[in-house]
Scaffold this motif. Structure first.
Motif, PDB file in Angstrom:
ATOM      1  N   VAL A  81      -0.342   1.778  -6.876  1.00 33.80           N
ATOM      2  CA  VAL A  81      -1.560   1.238  -6.270  1.00 33.80           C
ATOM      3  C   VAL A  81      -1.321  -0.228  -5.924  1.00 33.80           C
ATOM      4  CG1 VAL A  81      -3.995   0.668  -6.609  1.00 33.80           C
ATOM      5  CG2 VAL A  81      -3.087   2.807  -7.524  1.00 33.80           C
ATOM      6  N   PRO A  82      -1.398  -0.591  -4.632  1.00 31.68           N
ATOM      7  CA  PRO A  82      -1.227  -1.986  -4.235  1.00 31.68           C
ATOM      8  C   PRO A  82      -2.519  -2.774  -4.419  1.00 31.68           C
ATOM      9  CG  PRO A  82      -1.593  -0.645  -2.293  1.00 31.68           C
ATOM     10  CD  PRO A  82      -1.582   0.299  -3.468  1.00 31.68           C
ATOM     11  N   GLY A  83      -2.408  -4.091  -4.274  1.00 29.78           N
ATOM     12  CA  GLY A  83      -3.587  -4.940  -4.421  1.00 29.78           C
ATOM     13  C   GLY A  83      -4.419  -5.034  -3.161  1.00 29.78           C
ATOM     14  N   ASP A  84      -3.832  -4.669  -2.020  1.00 26.28           N
ATOM     15  CA  ASP A  84      -4.555  -4.706  -0.749  1.00 26.28           C
ATOM     16  C   ASP A  84      -4.323  -3.370  -0.050  1.00 26.28           C
ATOM     17  OD1 ASP A  84      -6.063  -5.527   1.340  1.00 26.28           O
ATOM     18  OD2 ASP A  84      -4.573  -6.878   2.215  1.00 26.28           O
ATOM     19  N   VAL A  85      -5.343  -2.519  -0.068  1.00 29.97           N
ATOM     20  CA  VAL A  85      -5.203  -1.147   0.410  1.00 29.97           C
ATOM     21  C   VAL A  85      -5.638  -1.026   1.873  1.00 29.97           C
ATOM     22  CG1 VAL A  85      -5.958   1.233   0.070  1.00 29.97           C
ATOM     23  CG2 VAL A  85      -5.587  -0.254  -1.912  1.00 29.97           C
ATOM     24  N   ASN A  86      -4.769  -0.479   2.706  1.00 31.69           N
ATOM     25  CA  ASN A  86      -5.096  -0.187   4.109  1.00 31.69           C
ATOM     26  C   ASN A  86      -5.190   1.326   4.290  1.00 31.69           C
ATOM     27  OD1 ASN A  86      -5.040  -2.907   5.239  1.00 31.69           O
ATOM     28  ND2 ASN A  86      -2.854  -2.861   4.779  1.00 31.69           N
ATOM     29  N   LEU A  87      -6.289   1.783   4.892  1.00 31.58           N
ATOM     30  CA  LEU A  87      -6.534   3.217   5.042  1.00 31.58           C
ATOM     31  C   LEU A  87      -6.751   3.587   6.501  1.00 31.58           C
ATOM     32  CD1 LEU A  87      -9.080   3.533   2.096  1.00 31.58           C
ATOM     33  CD2 LEU A  87      -6.638   4.098   2.028  1.00 31.58           C
ATOM     34  N   TRP A  88      -6.707   4.891   6.794  1.00 28.81           N
ATOM     35  CA  TRP A  88      -6.980   5.373   8.142  1.00 28.81           C
ATOM     36  C   TRP A  88      -8.487   5.248   8.423  1.00 28.81           C
ATOM     37  CZ3 TRP A  88      -3.773   7.819   4.644  1.00 28.81           C
ATOM     38  CH2 TRP A  88      -2.426   7.912   5.011  1.00 28.81           C
ATOM     39  N   PRO A  89      -8.874   4.456   9.409  1.00 35.81           N
ATOM     40  CA  PRO A  89     -10.301   4.154   9.603  1.00 35.81           C
ATOM     41  C   PRO A  89     -11.160   5.362   9.962  1.00 35.81           C
ATOM     42  CG  PRO A  89      -8.983   3.288  11.438  1.00 35.81           C
ATOM     43  CD  PRO A  89      -8.026   3.721  10.385  1.00 35.81           C
ATOM     44  N   ASN A  90     -10.588   6.387  10.600  1.00 39.83           N
ATOM     45  CA  ASN A  90     -11.393   7.529  11.046  1.00 39.83           C
ATOM     46  C   ASN A  90     -11.491   8.661  10.028  1.00 39.83           C
ATOM     47  OD1 ASN A  90     -12.082   6.428  13.552  1.00 39.83           O
ATOM     48  ND2 ASN A  90     -10.122   7.070  14.444  1.00 39.83           N
ATOM     49  N   LEU A  91     -10.749   8.551   8.929  1.00 42.30           N
ATOM     50  CA  LEU A  91     -10.848   9.553   7.874  1.00 42.30           C
ATOM     51  C   LEU A  91     -11.869   9.112   6.837  1.00 42.30           C
ATOM     52  CD1 LEU A  91      -7.107  10.505   7.166  1.00 42.30           C
ATOM     53  CD2 LEU A  91      -8.752  11.687   8.626  1.00 42.30           C
ATOM     54  N   THR A  92     -12.475  10.082   6.163  1.00 41.57           N
ATOM     55  CA  THR A  92     -13.369   9.733   5.059  1.00 41.57           C
ATOM     56  C   THR A  92     -12.532   9.427   3.821  1.00 41.57           C
ATOM     57  OG1 THR A  92     -13.570  11.989   4.205  1.00 41.57           O
ATOM     58  CG2 THR A  92     -15.114  11.332   5.953  1.00 41.57           C
ATOM     59  N   GLY A  93     -13.159   8.773   2.848  1.00 42.47           N
ATOM     60  CA  GLY A  93     -12.461   8.463   1.604  1.00 42.47           C
ATOM     61  C   GLY A  93     -11.984   9.724   0.905  1.00 42.47           C
ATOM     62  N   GLY A  94     -12.824  10.772   0.920  1.00 48.84           N
ATOM     63  CA  GLY A  94     -12.445  12.034   0.290  1.00 48.84           C
ATOM     64  C   GLY A  94     -11.248  12.672   0.958  1.00 48.84           C
ATOM     65  N   GLU A  95     -11.182  12.605   2.289  1.00 48.71           N
ATOM     66  CA  GLU A  95     -10.052  13.170   3.025  1.00 48.71           C
ATOM     67  C   GLU A  95      -8.754  12.435   2.695  1.00 48.71           C
ATOM     68  OE1 GLU A  95     -12.356  14.843   7.032  1.00 48.71           O
ATOM     69  OE2 GLU A  95     -11.657  12.757   6.957  1.00 48.71           O
ATOM     70  N   VAL A  96      -8.843  11.122   2.560  1.00 53.59           N
ATOM     71  CA  VAL A  96      -7.651  10.334   2.229  1.00 53.59           C
ATOM     72  C   VAL A  96      -7.163  10.680   0.821  1.00 53.59           C
ATOM     73  CG1 VAL A  96      -6.760   8.006   1.807  1.00 53.59           C
ATOM     74  CG2 VAL A  96      -8.214   8.438   3.787  1.00 53.59           C
ATOM     75  N   GLU A 113     -12.751  14.969  -9.073  1.00 52.76           N
ATOM     76  CA  GLU A 113     -14.216  14.894  -9.097  1.00 52.76           C
ATOM     77  C   GLU A 113     -14.706  13.997 -10.221  1.00 52.76           C
ATOM     78  OE1 GLU A 113     -16.194  16.260  -6.766  1.00 52.76           O
ATOM     79  OE2 GLU A 113     -14.345  16.863  -5.766  1.00 52.76           O
ATOM     80  N   GLU A 114     -14.061  14.110 -11.366  1.00 46.62           N
ATOM     81  CA  GLU A 114     -14.438  13.287 -12.522  1.00 46.62           C
ATOM     82  C   GLU A 114     -14.238  11.802 -12.227  1.00 46.62           C
ATOM     83  OE1 GLU A 114     -12.540  11.875 -16.709  1.00 46.62           O
ATOM     84  OE2 GLU A 114     -11.810  13.760 -15.857  1.00 46.62           O
ATOM     85  N   LEU A 115     -13.109  11.486 -11.605  1.00 49.38           N
ATOM     86  CA  LEU A 115     -12.807  10.081 -11.312  1.00 49.38           C
ATOM     87  C   LEU A 115     -13.762   9.509 -10.261  1.00 49.38           C
ATOM     88  CD1 LEU A 115      -8.913  10.275 -11.299  1.00 49.38           C
ATOM     89  CD2 LEU A 115     -10.297   8.873 -12.845  1.00 49.38           C
ATOM     90  N   MET A 116     -14.120  10.294  -9.267  1.00 48.52           N
ATOM     91  CA  MET A 116     -15.061   9.818  -8.256  1.00 48.52           C
ATOM     92  C   MET A 116     -16.420   9.508  -8.887  1.00 48.52           C
ATOM     93  SD  MET A 116     -14.269  11.697  -4.615  1.00 48.52           S
ATOM     94  CE  MET A 116     -14.454  13.387  -5.144  1.00 48.52           C
ATOM     95  N   ALA A 139      -7.506   4.268  -3.606  1.00 50.65           N
ATOM     96  CA  ALA A 139      -6.125   4.237  -4.097  1.00 50.65           C
ATOM     97  C   ALA A 139      -6.057   4.576  -5.585  1.00 50.65           C
ATOM     98  CB  ALA A 139      -5.517   2.862  -3.839  1.00 50.65           C
ATOM     99  N   LEU A 140      -6.992   4.045  -6.354  1.00 47.39           N
ATOM    100  CA  LEU A 140      -6.984   4.294  -7.801  1.00 47.39           C
ATOM    101  C   LEU A 140      -7.263   5.765  -8.113  1.00 47.39           C
ATOM    102  CD1 LEU A 140      -8.865   1.108  -9.060  1.00 47.39           C
ATOM    103  CD2 LEU A 140      -6.499   1.730  -9.595  1.00 47.39           C
ATOM    104  N   ILE A 141      -8.260   6.345  -7.443  1.00 45.05           N
ATOM    105  CA  ILE A 141      -8.595   7.751  -7.678  1.00 45.05           C
ATOM    106  C   ILE A 141      -7.432   8.650  -7.260  1.00 45.05           C
ATOM    107  CG2 ILE A 141     -10.126   9.638  -6.984  1.00 45.05           C
ATOM    108  CD1 ILE A 141     -12.358   7.451  -6.715  1.00 45.05           C
ATOM    109  N   SER A 142      -6.799   8.328  -6.121  1.00 35.47           N
ATOM    110  CA  SER A 142      -5.649   9.110  -5.659  1.00 35.47           C
ATOM    111  C   SER A 142      -4.520   9.072  -6.687  1.00 35.47           C
ATOM    112  CB  SER A 142      -5.140   8.562  -4.321  1.00 35.47           C
ATOM    113  OG  SER A 142      -6.141   8.622  -3.329  1.00 35.47           O
ATOM    114  N   ALA A 143      -4.211   7.869  -7.181  1.00 34.67           N
ATOM    115  CA  ALA A 143      -3.104   7.727  -8.135  1.00 34.67           C
ATOM    116  C   ALA A 143      -3.413   8.414  -9.456  1.00 34.67           C
ATOM    117  CB  ALA A 143      -2.817   6.246  -8.362  1.00 34.67           C
ATOM    118  N   LEU A 144      -4.620   8.196  -9.961  1.00 27.54           N
ATOM    119  CA  LEU A 144      -4.970   8.721 -11.277  1.00 27.54           C
ATOM    120  C   LEU A 144      -5.236  10.220 -11.262  1.00 27.54           C
ATOM    121  CD1 LEU A 144      -7.250   5.741 -12.340  1.00 27.54           C
ATOM    122  CD2 LEU A 144      -5.053   6.351 -13.388  1.00 27.54           C
ATOM    123  N   SER A 145      -5.455  10.798 -10.061  1.00 27.02           N
ATOM    124  CA  SER A 145      -5.624  12.253  -9.944  1.00 27.02           C
ATOM    125  C   SER A 145      -4.282  12.967  -9.958  1.00 27.02           C
ATOM    126  CB  SER A 145      -6.354  12.602  -8.630  1.00 27.02           C
ATOM    127  OG  SER A 145      -7.657  12.091  -8.618  1.00 27.02           O
TER     128      SER A 145
END
Length: 304
Positions: A81-96, A113-116, A139-145
Motif C-alpha cells: 500500500v503506497p502513501g499516495d494512491v492513484n485509481l482509475w477515475p471511471n471505476l467504482t471503489g468496489g470494482e477496483v 465485506e467486513e473490511l469495507m 488500497a488498504l481494503i484490497s491489500a488486507l483482503s
C-alpha cells in the motif's frame, strides 16, 4: 526465520548516493517500523524490495528469493500500500477492490465485506469522487483482503482520520497474530511505537539505529517533574541531567535513562513531595538524532 533481509544495499542515481549500505531483517510474524524524514531513503528502499528499482549493489531477499530477479514470484505472497494512491477515475471503489483481489488470484469475499464495513467505506462511488482518505481505504481494503505473507505499508494512513487510523492499527495487529510480517514506513511515531516489534531509523541513506524499542530506550531521556520540601541545589552539576526549568512550585528536567537511579537518589535528599515521570518515547529517540543536524533541516522538504 527471516522473511526479508537486505545486506549492504546501495542505490545511486548518477552521483547521488540514495542508499548507502542498508541492512534490514524482518522475521516471520514481526512488525518492522521504518522511519526517517523525507529524503532519507525509505521509499527508495521499498521500491527495491518491490522489484521496481534495481539496487546498484548489495542484496535484497524476500522469502529467500532475489527481490529483483524473482519479483513476480515474490508478489504472489506480498501486498503493498503506497502513501499516495492513484485509481482509475471511471471505476467504482468496489470494482477496483475486486480487480486487485482477482489479480492476486485469491481473496476472501467475506473478508472484503467486513473490511469495507470496518473502514466505513462506500464502494459504489466512482473513484474520481473519492477524497484522499477514501482512495487510501481502497488500497488498504484490497491489500488486507488478500492472502499475503508480507505486507509493505508506505505511509498507509495518509489522509485517514484518527478513527480509521485505529482500525488500520487493529488490522495490523490481527495480521501479526496470524503470523504475517509487516513493514510499516510511517512518520506517525505513535503509530510505529504502538505496532512495531523492531525499528530501523534511516538518515541520508544509512540505517543509523535499529533494534527493538526496549533496546533503543537507552538512547532516550526520561522527563521528570518534581516538588521538594527544600530547594534542590546544584542539579545542573549532576551527571545525566538536561533542560532544567522552574515551573511554579515544581522543577522539570530530563534525565538520561542510564543515570536515572543516581539522579533520583540525589533529589530525594531534599525531601520529595511530588514526583512525576514520563517514559521516553520513540519521538524522543527520533528527534535526538535530528534536532542538532542541519542536514535534517535542509533535507526535510525533499522527496523520500
Amino acid at each position: 526465520m527471516n522473511v526479508l533481509q537486505t545486506k549492504s544495499l546501495t542505490k545511486r542515481f548518477g552521483k547521488v548516493m540514495a542508499l548507502d549500505g542498508v541492512n534490514m531483517e524482518v522475521k516471520e510474524g514481526e512488525v518492522y517500523g521504518f522511519i526517517g524524514p523525507n529524503g532519507a531513503g525509505k521509499s527508495t528502499t521499498i521500491r527495491i524490495l518491490l522489484g521496481v528499482l534495481k539496487a546498484t549493489s548489495g542484496e535484497a531477499r524476500i522469502f529467500g528469493k532475489d527481490a529483483w530477479k524473482d519479483a513476480v514470484e515474490i508478489h504472489k505472497r506480498l501486498a503493498y500500500v503506497p502513501g499516495d494512491v492513484n485509481l482509475w477515475p471511471n471505476l467504482t471503489g468496489g470494482e477496483v477492490i475486486d480487480l486487485f483481489v482477482k489479480l492476486r488470484g485469491a481473496g476472501d469475499h467475506s473478508r472484503r465485506e467486513e473490511l469495507m464495513e470496518r473502514f466505513d467505506f462506500d464502494p459504489s462511488k466512482k473513484c474520481r469522487a473519492y477524497s484522499k482518505g477514501n482512495r487510501q481505504k481502497v488500497a488498504l481494503i484490497s491489500a488486507l483482503s488478500s492472502e499475503a505473507d508480507l505486507y509493505i505499508f508506505d505511509e498507509p494512513t495518509s489522509g485517514l482520520d484518527p478513527l480509521m487510523e485505529r482500525v488500520f492499527q487493529e488490522c495490523v495487529q490481527e495480521a501479526k497474530a496470524q503470523g504475517k510480517s509487516v513493514i510499516l514506513s510511517s512518520h506517525i511515531l505513535s503509530e510505529v511505537e504502538r505496532l512495531c516489534d523492531q525499528v530501523g531509523i534511516i538518515r541520508q541513506g544509512k540505517i543509523i539505529e535499529s533494534g527493538s524499542l526496549k533496546e533503543l530506550r537507552h538512547l532516550t531521556r526520561t522527563s521528570i517533574s518534581v516538588e521538594t520540601k527544600e530547594p534542590i541545589t546544584a542539579l545542573e552539576e549532576v551527571k545525566g541531567v538536561y533542560h532544567i526549568e522552574e515551573k511554579e512550585q515544581a522543577l522539570s528536567f530530563q534525565v538520561n535513562t542510564e543515570d536515572l537511579d543516581q539522579v533520583i537518589k540525589y533529589i530525594s535528599q531534599f525531601g520529595l513531595v511530588k514526583l512525576e515521570s514520563a517514559p521516553p518515547t520513540l519521538e524522543d529517540l527520533f528527534m535526538g538524532h535530528y534536532e542538532t543536524s542541519s542536514s535534517f533541516r535542509e533535507r526535510n522538504g525533499g522527496e523520500s
